[in-house]
Motif scaffolding. Structure first.
Motif, PDB file in Angstrom:
ATOM      1  N   ALA A  79       0.841  -1.197   0.000  1.00 22.09           N
ATOM      2  CA  ALA A  79       0.000   0.000   0.000  1.00 22.09           C
ATOM      3  C   ALA A  79       0.881   1.255   0.000  1.00 22.09           C
ATOM      4  N   LYS A  80       1.904   1.203   0.826  1.00 22.71           N
ATOM      5  CA  LYS A  80       2.803   2.350   0.943  1.00 22.71           C
ATOM      6  C   LYS A  80       3.531   2.591  -0.379  1.00 22.71           C
ATOM      7  N   ALA A  81       4.050   1.496  -0.952  1.00 27.60           N
ATOM      8  CA  ALA A  81       4.828   1.634  -2.181  1.00 27.60           C
ATOM      9  C   ALA A  81       3.984   2.158  -3.331  1.00 27.60           C
ATOM     10  N   LEU A  82       2.719   1.738  -3.388  1.00 29.05           N
ATOM     11  CA  LEU A  82       1.886   2.150  -4.509  1.00 29.05           C
ATOM     12  C   LEU A  82       1.062   3.388  -4.179  1.00 29.05           C
ATOM     13  N   GLY A  83       1.212   3.878  -2.944  1.00 27.77           N
ATOM     14  CA  GLY A  83       0.448   5.049  -2.537  1.00 27.77           C
ATOM     15  C   GLY A  83      -1.053   4.804  -2.515  1.00 27.77           C
ATOM     16  N   ARG A  84      -1.439   3.629  -2.035  1.00 29.08           N
ATOM     17  CA  ARG A  84      -2.858   3.291  -2.015  1.00 29.08           C
ATOM     18  C   ARG A  84      -3.354   3.170  -0.584  1.00 29.08           C
ATOM     19  N   GLU A  85      -4.657   3.223  -0.466  1.00 31.47           N
ATOM     20  CA  GLU A  85      -5.277   3.020   0.832  1.00 31.47           C
ATOM     21  C   GLU A  85      -5.235   1.519   1.170  1.00 31.47           C
ATOM     22  N   LEU A  86      -5.086   1.200   2.458  1.00 26.69           N
ATOM     23  CA  LEU A  86      -5.099  -0.201   2.871  1.00 26.69           C
ATOM     24  C   LEU A  86      -6.332  -0.472   3.715  1.00 26.69           C
ATOM     25  N   ILE A  87      -7.072  -1.487   3.335  1.00 32.14           N
ATOM     26  CA  ILE A  87      -8.219  -1.906   4.145  1.00 32.14           C
ATOM     27  C   ILE A  87      -7.890  -3.272   4.714  1.00 32.14           C
ATOM     28  N   THR A  88      -7.899  -3.403   6.044  1.00 32.15           N
ATOM     29  CA  THR A  88      -7.524  -4.698   6.604  1.00 32.15           C
ATOM     30  C   THR A  88      -8.720  -5.400   7.227  1.00 32.15           C
ATOM     31  N   ILE A 116      -5.824  -1.527  -1.403  1.00 30.97           N
ATOM     32  CA  ILE A 116      -5.305  -2.864  -1.144  1.00 30.97           C
ATOM     33  C   ILE A 116      -6.190  -3.458  -0.046  1.00 30.97           C
ATOM     34  N   LEU A 117      -6.634  -4.676  -0.262  1.00 33.89           N
ATOM     35  CA  LEU A 117      -7.411  -5.339   0.786  1.00 33.89           C
ATOM     36  C   LEU A 117      -6.580  -6.458   1.391  1.00 33.89           C
ATOM     37  N   LEU A 118      -6.353  -6.366   2.708  1.00 33.45           N
ATOM     38  CA  LEU A 118      -5.615  -7.430   3.392  1.00 33.45           C
ATOM     39  C   LEU A 118      -6.603  -8.322   4.140  1.00 33.45           C
ATOM     40  N   PRO A 135      -9.772  -4.369  -6.371  1.00 29.28           N
ATOM     41  CA  PRO A 135      -8.725  -4.091  -5.390  1.00 29.28           C
ATOM     42  C   PRO A 135      -7.655  -5.184  -5.428  1.00 29.28           C
ATOM     43  N   ILE A 136      -6.467  -4.830  -4.996  1.00 29.68           N
ATOM     44  CA  ILE A 136      -5.413  -5.832  -4.867  1.00 29.68           C
ATOM     45  C   ILE A 136      -5.641  -6.559  -3.547  1.00 29.68           C
ATOM     46  N   VAL A 137      -5.787  -7.869  -3.627  1.00 30.99           N
ATOM     47  CA  VAL A 137      -6.117  -8.622  -2.423  1.00 30.99           C
ATOM     48  C   VAL A 137      -4.910  -9.432  -1.948  1.00 30.99           C
ATOM     49  N   ILE A 138      -4.499  -9.193  -0.721  1.00 34.82           N
ATOM     50  CA  ILE A 138      -3.414  -9.969  -0.120  1.00 34.82           C
ATOM     51  C   ILE A 138      -4.006 -10.798   1.013  1.00 34.82           C
ATOM     52  N   ILE A 139      -3.758 -12.085   0.966  1.00 30.98           N
ATOM     53  CA  ILE A 139      -4.319 -12.980   1.969  1.00 30.98           C
ATOM     54  C   ILE A 139      -3.178 -13.680   2.703  1.00 30.98           C
ATOM     55  N   THR A 140      -3.207 -13.708   4.028  1.00 29.98           N
ATOM     56  CA  THR A 140      -2.157 -14.440   4.731  1.00 29.98           C
ATOM     57  C   THR A 140      -2.745 -15.648   5.446  1.00 29.98           C
ATOM     58  N   SER A 141      -1.888 -16.632   5.607  1.00 33.49           N
ATOM     59  CA  SER A 141      -2.313 -17.843   6.319  1.00 33.49           C
ATOM     60  C   SER A 141      -1.157 -18.383   7.145  1.00 33.49           C
TER      61      SER A 141
END
Ligand SMILES: Nc1ncnc2c1ncn2[C@@H]1O[C@H](COP(=O)(O)OP(=O)(O)OP(=O)(O)O)[C@@H](O)[C@H]1O
Ligand SMILES: [Mg+2]
Lengths: 392, 281
Positions: B47-56, B111-113, B152-158
């Protein structure tokens, strides 16, 4: 254009689907990887492998398909004298493996293992970047391994060149077909927990009930959900001492950690085979034991029985009265095993010894027969099979 | 618009390729790895690198897929009706937007985390398949369709607590963060402590990887523990030769505080160090 690669992955049991393959092609078209082999490797890995346990398999296939193709003519292979091979074996095999191989019948077997090892090592000195054009036609004979005699590519050049990323085999220990180690023991625990959750009762879902009651204009509408706790009852019998020493820590850690998950979990120890006595405290095994009959009478038939042991002993210890190494047993061990199995029909035997060695030990085969094939290796994958068997 | 890592995050080459594949093809990226290897922080950094909002969206064991879309707050509505509130006539007043809804309609292409997806029920990922695929869903109560203008760009962690369903996995790119090797770890340390003394890093990393190698540890220290420990070492101004000498009596207190959090692990380490010392002498 990479169809061959895709097919080889499937052959090696990396479950890549067509959809994922198409995603890879799409990403290639969109120019995601720069024109470097490494980037293509990273991209295809990210698109085709979704489970870290398969990363090592992926690396091996990648290496097979993309390394050794255009250096065919450069390939220098030689017949290797046996003496040299022995030396090589020392380098490739761990002490433990060497001991195992000795136990398996010496050099013949060693050659076979070594051959496999070499197969994996092949093509390491090769490289280049003509990979795109030739990918579809990769000849698998390209690396200098000849199954008739042992031939390998010239050894020196391997050291001269930097090792390719995929040849580093960095994900080797994530493959779940290897024995449980400290890394995957956690995952194993979680598997067991899932098992523990099965068979849960339904309980009242309060928020759900309120919500649907409200939706229902105030008429009560009960909602149920599975209870978080579990009903599974397990009885675990651990083999201790002797050949089990190497494995005992891992298995105990595993099961002691999972204890809190089961509502009912009981354990006892035995040595090599089950006889008329079991015990709970290994230091006081000779004074404080529990008659096996008592255990049989205490735990109901709905318990699931899990043996953990290497089943490695002399066959007498299983099939003859007086065969036990520690005491005089009136009745043969197999009779006791049969009694237990009759009482607890849901049963499995977890064996920490690698599955590929089972056939070399007669006692393992005997026990396996007694268990009607319900013996599983103590690997993640084995645990999963065992849990599936138990919850059938 | 490519992700290249940031000045506060060290991205390895393979991670960059995976992230960029996910961005370019607009598919979710599933990230796994040992605890503390920077899975969660990755989304922040992208999010920081692309200057986008992050929704977690932080997933818990009780989280339901539907909550990511929206919830109908029937209880409030029931209460309002008792109180004779006029709001009660418009059902829209009781629709609470979820994180997916937010991400689909936010103007900034966010970005959606979805953090720790494995914590939820096994059905959770399956329940989100369609929504993540099509980036749209239907609101039954109001009859409207919520659709993402820009995916949105979706990042998923597991953390691997549960297996994820195949159908879900097939739709994602996947990256497994391997535990950083020494060189990568050095860069990570430098990113966090730019002014740190090189020799301290060298010695500390040696001890750190040794500790990790200790057979039988219940909890191996990870990146975040190393960083905490280094902070402590710098703060305490521990003389370097303590690290060098590996004198466990001196080493254990700062180790125990930050690196080894489990009492049994501390004992184990002490015992092994004791044996090693005896063998040396
Ligand atoms: N590649 C990296 N570059 C910079 N810092 C990193 C990197 N990897 C980890 N860290 C640091 O380690 C800490 C842990 O990261 P994070 O919380 O994202 O880990 P995690 O993988 O999500 O862990 P968990 O599984 O426990 O949730 C963060 O504070 C971060 O600063
Ligand atoms: Mg996290």
């Amino acid at each position: 254009m990479f169809v061959n690669f895709f097919l080889e992955l499937r052959k090696a049991k990396v479950p890549a689907s067509l959809r994922e393959y198409l995603t890879l092609i799409e990403a290639m078209k969109a120019g995601v990887p720069a024109y470097r082999v490494e980037d293509f490797y990273y991209l295809s890995r990210s698109a085709l492998v979704k489970d870290e346990r398969n990363l090592d398999k992926f690396d091996r296939v990648f290496s097979q398909v993309f390394n050794g193709m255009e250096f065919m003519s450069d390939e220098v292979s030689a017949e290797i004298p046996e003496e040299w091979l022995r030396k090589l074996a020392e380098k490739f095999l761990t002490d433990e493996e060497k001991a195992q191989i000795e136990a398996l019948g010496g050099f013949e077997k060693l050659m076979e293992t070594l051959r496999k090892r070499l197969e994996e090592q092949q093509g390491r000195h090769q490289g280049g970047n003509k990979w795109i054009g030739t990918a579809g036609t990769s000849p698998f004979g390209a690396y200098g391994y000849n199954p008739e005699g042992v031939r390998i590519g010239q050894d020196k050049s391997r050291h001269r060149r930097a090792v390719k990323v995929w040849d580093k085999r960095e994900y080797k220990n994530l493959d779940d077909t290897v024995e449980l180690g400290t890394r995957n023991i956690k995952v194993a625990l979680r598997r067991l927990r899932q098992f523990a959750r099965e068979g849960a009762e339904m309980e009242l879902d309060m928020p759900g009930t309120i919500k649907s009651t409200a939706n229902n204009a105030g008429y009560l509408d009960l909602k149920l959900q599975p209870e978080r706790h579990n009903k599974v009852k397990v009885l675990i019998l651990f083999d201790v001492g002797g050949s089990m020493d190497d494995h005992i820590r891992a298995t105990e850690e595993l099961f002691s950690a999972v204890r809190t998950e089961f509502k009912h979990m009981e354990y006892f120890y035995f040595h090599n085979c089950v006889y008329e006595k079991l015990w709970k405290d290994n230091r006081r095994r000779h004074t404080e034991f529990v008659p096996t009959w008592q255990v049989l009478n205490t735990y109901a038939r709905d318990y699931k029985l899990i043996f953990v042991g290497d089943a490695t002993m002399s066959p007498y210890e299983i099939s003859y009265p007086g065969g036990s190494v520690e005491h005089w047993n009136e009745e043969p061990g197999q009779l006791w095993v049969q009694r237990l199995l009759e009482h607890w029909p849901k049963a499995a035997w977890l064996n920490p010894v690698q599955e590929k060695y089972w056939n070399y030990t007669p006692s393992v085969q005997l026990v396996r027969q007694l268990m009607t094939d319900r013996m599983f290796p103590l690997t993640l994958e084995g645990l999963e099979r065992a849990m599936r068997e138990l919850s059938r | 618009m490519k992700f290249q890592g940031t000045d506060s995050y060290v991205a390895t080459a393979d991670l960059k390729v995976a992230v960029n594949a996910a961005i370019t093809l607009q598919r979710p990226l599933l990230v796994k790895g040992e605890p503390g290897t920077g899975k969660t922080i990755l989304a922040y950094e992208i999010a920081k690198a692309l200057g986008r909002e992050l929704i977690t969206w932080h997933v818990k064991s009780t989280t339901k897929a539907q909550q990511g879309l929206y919830e109908y707050d029937a209880v409030s509505r029931l209460r309002d009706s008792q109180l004779g509130d006029a709001r009660v006539h418009d059902i829209r007043n009781y629709i609470v937007k979820g994180k997916l809804w937010e991400a689909f309609t936010s103007p900034g292409h966010p970005i959606l985390l979805i953090d720790e997806i494995d914590k939820a029920d096994i059905e959770f990922p399956n329940d989100l398949l369609l929504e993540l695929d099509r980036m749209e869903f239907f609101v039954y109560e109001t009859g409207e369709t919520v659709k993402a203008e820009q995916r949105p760009i979706v990042i998923i962690t597991s953390n691997n607590e549960k297996e994820l369903p195949d159908a879900f996995l097939r739709r994602c790119f996947f990256h497994y963060i391997r535990f950083p090797d020494r060189e990568t770890m050095q860069s990570i340390v430098e990113v966090h402590f730019p002014k740190i003394q090189q020799e301290l890093v060298r010695e500390a990393l040696t001890v750190f990887y040794d500790v990790r190698e200790t057979p039988g540890l219940k909890k191996k220290p990870s990146t975040s523990e190393l960083l905490d420990w280094l902070k402590l070492l710098m703060h305490e101004d521990l003389p370097l030769d303590v690290l060098k000498s590996r004198d466990t009596n001196k080493l254990i207190p700062p180790l125990a505080g930050a690196l080894l959090k489990n009492e049994q692990d501390v004992h184990l380490f002490e015992r092994l160090a004791f044996i090693a010392k005896r063998e040396r002498n």
